[in-house]
Scaffold this motif. Sequence first.
Motif, PDB file in Angstrom:
ATOM      1  N   SER A 216       3.500  -3.810  -8.201  1.00  0.00           N
ATOM      2  CA  SER A 216       2.634  -2.819  -7.569  1.00  0.00           C
ATOM      3  C   SER A 216       3.070  -1.408  -7.934  1.00  0.00           C
ATOM      4  O   SER A 216       4.254  -1.155  -8.211  1.00  0.00           O
ATOM      5  CB  SER A 216       2.684  -2.955  -6.038  1.00  0.00           C
TER       6      SER A 216
ATOM      7  N   ARG B 299       1.773   2.852  -6.764  1.00  0.00           N
ATOM      8  CA  ARG B 299       0.834   3.709  -6.038  1.00  0.00           C
ATOM      9  C   ARG B 299       0.737   5.042  -6.761  1.00  0.00           C
ATOM     10  O   ARG B 299       1.740   5.747  -6.909  1.00  0.00           O
ATOM     11  CB  ARG B 299       1.257   3.927  -4.589  1.00  0.00           C
TER      12      ARG B 299
ATOM     13  N   ALA C 247     -11.851   3.301  -9.619  1.00  0.00           N
ATOM     14  CA  ALA C 247     -12.167   3.334  -8.188  1.00  0.00           C
ATOM     15  C   ALA C 247     -12.535   4.762  -7.825  1.00  0.00           C
ATOM     16  O   ALA C 247     -11.882   5.694  -8.275  1.00  0.00           O
ATOM     17  CB  ALA C 247     -10.981   2.865  -7.354  1.00  0.00           C
TER      18      ALA C 247
ATOM     19  N   THR D 196     -16.624   3.869  -0.958  1.00  0.00           N
ATOM     20  CA  THR D 196     -15.781   3.517  -2.099  1.00  0.00           C
ATOM     21  C   THR D 196     -16.527   2.612  -3.070  1.00  0.00           C
ATOM     22  O   THR D 196     -17.453   1.891  -2.698  1.00  0.00           O
ATOM     23  CB  THR D 196     -14.496   2.826  -1.643  1.00  0.00           C
TER      24      THR D 196
ATOM     25  N   TYR E 184     -15.541   0.185  -6.670  1.00  0.00           N
ATOM     26  CA  TYR E 184     -14.476  -0.328  -7.525  1.00  0.00           C
ATOM     27  C   TYR E 184     -15.055  -1.017  -8.761  1.00  0.00           C
ATOM     28  O   TYR E 184     -16.104  -1.660  -8.693  1.00  0.00           O
ATOM     29  CB  TYR E 184     -13.618  -1.349  -6.778  1.00  0.00           C
TER      30      TYR E 184
ATOM     31  N   LYS F 165     -11.298  -5.184  -8.226  1.00  0.00           N
ATOM     32  CA  LYS F 165     -11.664  -5.500  -6.845  1.00  0.00           C
ATOM     33  C   LYS F 165     -10.692  -6.514  -6.250  1.00  0.00           C
ATOM     34  O   LYS F 165     -10.352  -7.508  -6.889  1.00  0.00           O
ATOM     35  CB  LYS F 165     -13.087  -6.051  -6.784  1.00  0.00           C
TER      36      LYS F 165
ATOM     37  N   ARG G 206      -7.635  -6.011  -5.721  1.00  0.00           N
ATOM     38  CA  ARG G 206      -6.255  -5.706  -6.117  1.00  0.00           C
ATOM     39  C   ARG G 206      -5.916  -4.222  -5.917  1.00  0.00           C
ATOM     40  O   ARG G 206      -4.785  -3.888  -5.576  1.00  0.00           O
ATOM     41  CB  ARG G 206      -6.039  -6.053  -7.596  1.00  0.00           C
TER      42      ARG G 206
ATOM     43  N   THR H 271      -6.780  -0.350  -4.179  1.00  0.00           N
ATOM     44  CA  THR H 271      -7.385   0.305  -3.023  1.00  0.00           C
ATOM     45  C   THR H 271      -7.294   1.814  -3.192  1.00  0.00           C
ATOM     46  O   THR H 271      -6.201   2.348  -3.402  1.00  0.00           O
ATOM     47  CB  THR H 271      -6.681  -0.106  -1.718  1.00  0.00           C
TER      48      THR H 271
ATOM     49  N   SER I 189      -7.794   5.579  -1.529  1.00  0.00           N
ATOM     50  CA  SER I 189      -7.830   6.222  -0.216  1.00  0.00           C
ATOM     51  C   SER I 189      -7.616   7.718  -0.402  1.00  0.00           C
ATOM     52  O   SER I 189      -7.152   8.178  -1.443  1.00  0.00           O
ATOM     53  CB  SER I 189      -6.769   5.637   0.713  1.00  0.00           C
TER      54      SER I 189
ATOM     55  N   LEU J 113      -4.177   5.745  -5.140  1.00  0.00           N
ATOM     56  CA  LEU J 113      -4.648   4.470  -5.671  1.00  0.00           C
ATOM     57  C   LEU J 113      -3.503   3.479  -5.542  1.00  0.00           C
ATOM     58  O   LEU J 113      -2.510   3.581  -6.255  1.00  0.00           O
ATOM     59  CB  LEU J 113      -5.102   4.580  -7.128  1.00  0.00           C
ATOM     60  N   GLN J 114      -3.646   2.564  -4.603  1.00  0.00           N
ATOM     61  CA  GLN J 114      -2.670   1.493  -4.453  1.00  0.00           C
ATOM     62  C   GLN J 114      -3.066   0.357  -5.380  1.00  0.00           C
ATOM     63  O   GLN J 114      -4.174  -0.177  -5.265  1.00  0.00           O
ATOM     64  CB  GLN J 114      -2.635   1.002  -3.002  1.00  0.00           C
TER      65      GLN J 114
ATOM     66  N   ASN K 226      -2.052  -3.322  -6.678  1.00  0.00           N
ATOM     67  CA  ASN K 226      -1.275  -4.542  -6.456  1.00  0.00           C
ATOM     68  C   ASN K 226      -1.652  -5.599  -7.479  1.00  0.00           C
ATOM     69  O   ASN K 226      -2.694  -5.511  -8.132  1.00  0.00           O
ATOM     70  CB  ASN K 226      -1.531  -5.070  -5.042  1.00  0.00           C
TER      71      ASN K 226
END
Length: 122
Positions: free
Chosen positions: A17, A19, A49, A57, A59, A64, A66, A68, A70, A80-81, A83
Motif C-alpha cells: 500500500s 498513500r 480517481a 467520486t 474511479y 475500483k 483498491r 480510495t 479523499s 489517494l489511498q 491498496n
Amino acid sequence: QVQLVESGGGSVQAGGSLRLSCAASGRTYSSYSMGWFRQAPGKEREGVACIDSLGRTNYADSVKGRFTISKDNAKNTLYLQMNSLKPEDTDMYYCAADNGLRRCRAIEYDYWGQGTQVTVSS
C-alpha cells in the motif's frame, strides 16, 4: 492560480500500500474538482480517481475496490489511498485541480502538480 504539490510515491512490492498526498495552495479549494491521474512514457494521461466539486467520486475500473480518493478541505489536501498494489499500477501519478464541476478527464483540468513516481515490483 492554484499550486499543487504531490508526495507519498515510492517503491513497494505487489500487494502493498501507498498513500499519495496533494497539498493545494492558492485560490478557493472547496469549489474545485480534483483528481489523480497517471501516465506512463509514451501513453496518454489517464484518470485514476477524481472527486468533483459536489463531492462525488469516480474511479477507473482498474482501481475500483483498491484505491480510495479523499479530500480534507480544512487542510487543502487531496489523498489517494492505494491498496493491493499491482505491477501494472507502476506509473507517474499527478494531482490535478480545476474550478467547477469536472469529469475525470485530463483535458478538463488546468492545474497540475509535478508528479510523484509509484513503482510496484512483483
